[in-house]
Design an enzyme around this catalytic site. Structure first.
Site, PDB file in Angstrom:
ATOM      1  N   ARG A 175      12.200  -1.471  10.844  1.00 38.35           N
ATOM      2  CA  ARG A 175      10.999  -1.883  11.523  1.00 38.35           C
ATOM      3  C   ARG A 175      10.813  -2.897  12.119  1.00 38.35           C
ATOM      4  O   ARG A 175      11.144  -3.721  12.315  1.00 38.35           O
ATOM      5  CB  ARG A 175      10.226  -1.527  10.691  1.00 38.35           C
ATOM      6  CG  ARG A 175       9.756  -0.449   9.666  1.00 38.35           C
ATOM      7  CD  ARG A 175       8.401  -0.555   8.952  1.00 38.35           C
ATOM      8  NE  ARG A 175       7.108  -0.729   9.423  1.00 38.35           N
ATOM      9  CZ  ARG A 175       5.821  -0.660   9.325  1.00 38.35           C
ATOM     10  NH1 ARG A 175       6.071  -0.060   7.752  1.00 38.35           N
ATOM     11  NH2 ARG A 175       4.788  -1.115   9.158  1.00 38.35           N
TER      12      ARG A 175
ATOM     13  N   ARG B 231      -0.384  -8.910  13.801  1.00 37.72           N
ATOM     14  CA  ARG B 231      -0.354  -7.434  12.778  1.00 37.72           C
ATOM     15  C   ARG B 231      -1.307  -8.128  11.581  1.00 37.72           C
ATOM     16  O   ARG B 231      -2.761  -7.231  12.255  1.00 37.72           O
ATOM     17  CB  ARG B 231       0.504  -6.049  12.517  1.00 37.72           C
ATOM     18  CG  ARG B 231       1.026  -5.213  13.078  1.00 37.72           C
ATOM     19  CD  ARG B 231       2.016  -4.886  12.499  1.00 37.72           C
ATOM     20  NE  ARG B 231       2.492  -4.334  11.745  1.00 37.72           N
ATOM     21  CZ  ARG B 231       3.180  -4.432  10.733  1.00 37.72           C
ATOM     22  NH1 ARG B 231       4.005  -4.438  10.546  1.00 37.72           N
ATOM     23  NH2 ARG B 231       2.793  -3.798   9.427  1.00 37.72           N
TER      24      ARG B 231
ATOM     25  N   LYS C 296       0.672  -0.869  -0.026  1.00 33.60           N
ATOM     26  CA  LYS C 296       0.045  -0.036   0.256  1.00 33.60           C
ATOM     27  C   LYS C 296       0.906   1.193   0.034  1.00 33.60           C
ATOM     28  O   LYS C 296       0.394   2.169  -0.901  1.00 33.60           O
ATOM     29  CB  LYS C 296      -1.150  -0.018   1.147  1.00 33.60           C
ATOM     30  CG  LYS C 296      -2.273  -1.250   1.410  1.00 33.60           C
ATOM     31  CD  LYS C 296      -2.718  -0.445   2.593  1.00 33.60           C
ATOM     32  CE  LYS C 296      -2.304  -0.523   3.538  1.00 33.60           C
ATOM     33  NZ  LYS C 296      -2.160  -1.977   3.967  1.00 33.60           N
TER      34      LYS C 296
HETATM   35  P1  AMP Z   1       1.184   0.723   8.647  1.00 32.48           P
HETATM   36  O1  AMP Z   1       2.777   1.817   9.108  1.00 32.48           O
HETATM   37  O2  AMP Z   1      -0.137   1.758   8.767  1.00 32.48           O
HETATM   38  O3  AMP Z   1       1.065  -0.199   9.264  1.00 32.48           O
HETATM   39  O4  AMP Z   1       0.685   1.107  10.567  1.00 32.48           O
HETATM   40  C1  AMP Z   1       1.513   0.975  11.918  1.00 32.48           C
HETATM   41  C2  AMP Z   1       1.131   0.642  12.938  1.00 32.48           C
HETATM   42  O5  AMP Z   1       0.480   2.103  13.596  1.00 32.48           O
HETATM   43  C3  AMP Z   1      -0.501  -0.044  13.520  1.00 32.48           C
HETATM   44  O6  AMP Z   1       0.532  -1.346  13.680  1.00 32.48           O
HETATM   45  C4  AMP Z   1      -0.967   0.553  14.288  1.00 32.48           C
HETATM   46  O7  AMP Z   1       0.016   0.048  15.406  1.00 32.48           O
HETATM   47  C5  AMP Z   1      -0.884   2.148  14.231  1.00 32.48           C
HETATM   48  N1  AMP Z   1      -1.528   2.370  13.015  1.00 32.48           N
HETATM   49  C6  AMP Z   1      -1.635   2.621  11.806  1.00 32.48           C
HETATM   50  N2  AMP Z   1      -2.821   3.360  11.545  1.00 32.48           N
HETATM   51  C7  AMP Z   1      -3.739   3.174  12.276  1.00 32.48           C
HETATM   52  C8  AMP Z   1      -5.355   3.067  12.692  1.00 32.48           C
HETATM   53  N3  AMP Z   1      -5.843   3.449  11.723  1.00 32.48           N
HETATM   54  N4  AMP Z   1      -6.506   2.833  13.415  1.00 32.48           N
HETATM   55  C9  AMP Z   1      -5.702   2.686  14.489  1.00 32.48           C
HETATM   56  N5  AMP Z   1      -3.559   1.966  14.623  1.00 32.48           N
HETATM   57  C10 AMP Z   1      -2.611   2.299  13.685  1.00 32.48           C
END
Ligand code: AMP
Length: 193
Positions: free
Chosen positions: A133, A144, A13
């Site tokens: 990360r 996740r 994404k």
């Molecule tokens: P991502 O980079 O989008 O995978 O996000 C990394 C982490 O940020 C996720 O595993 C959540 O802990 C937090 N996070 C990001 N976006 C959201 C969301 N919309 N709702 C809740 N937690 C989020």
């Protein structure tokens, strides 16, 4: 254009979002990136988000909803935006719907990046090597993915009911996936992608 990207961690994404935003000239609103910046800068928001992120848990809805509501109220989002990583739960999607309805600016589409589970695990293992990360550690990744399955997948039905969901086959070369995403957007009724 107002877009949401949906898909599990490792679906590509972020990469596709950056390309689509450049082509459509809309801001890329990536909640994970915003949280990571706040963690890095040790802001109050970062201190709250950090413990959830490290475990691979979702940050509580009210925290994320407030953050995104503020972000999309900024001037650069007036004519459109792409949300990457939000919404991730039904309450987040309902809150977004309310905010956009109040502005009279509903979503144009939700692009769902479809990729098989083995490919996701392979991509995340690659990313763990390349990027620093901590939430790409294997047990956290598994959690996740579970969070995605239980809390985010219901959004597919939510947006399908609203006739907003468009599938993009996300396996294969990055350029091909971008091409498919543009094709999906070109098929939207009455849009100028
Ligand atoms: P991502 O980079 O989008 O995978 O996000 C990394 C982490 O940020 C996720 O595993 C959540 O802990 C937090 N996070 C990001 N976006 C959201 C969301 N919309 N709702 C809740 N937690 C989020």
């Amino acid at each position: 254009m107002r877009l949401v990207l949906l898909g599990p961690p490792g679906a590509g994404k972020g990469t596709q979002a950056a390309r689509l935003c450049a082509a459509l000239r809309i801001p890329h609103v990536a909640t994970g990136d915003i949280f990571r910046e706040n963690v890095r800068d040790a802001t109050p928001l970062g201190l709250v988000a950090r413990e959830y992120m490290e475990r691979g848990d979702l940050v509580p809805d009210e925290v994320v909803i407030d953050m995104v509501t503020d972000r999309i109220a900024r001037d650069d989002c007036h004519d459109g935006f792409l949300l990457d990583g939000f919404p991730r739960t039904v309450p987040q999607a309902l809150a977004l719907e309310d905010v956009l309805a109040a502005r009279g600016q509903p979503l144009d589409a939700v692009l769902r990046f479809v990729v098989d589970a083995d490919e996701v695990v392979r991509r995340l293992a690659g990313r763990r090597e390349e990027e620093d990360r901590t939430d790409d550690a294997e047990d956290v990744v598994r959690h996740r993915l579970e969070e995605y399955r239980t809390k985010t997948e219901p959004l597919e039905a939510f947006y399908a009911e609203r006739r907003l969901l468009r599938d993009v086959e996300a396996g294969g070369a990055v350029d091909e996936v971008t091409q498919r995403a543009h094709e999906a957007l070109a098929q939207l009724p009455g849009t100028r992608s």
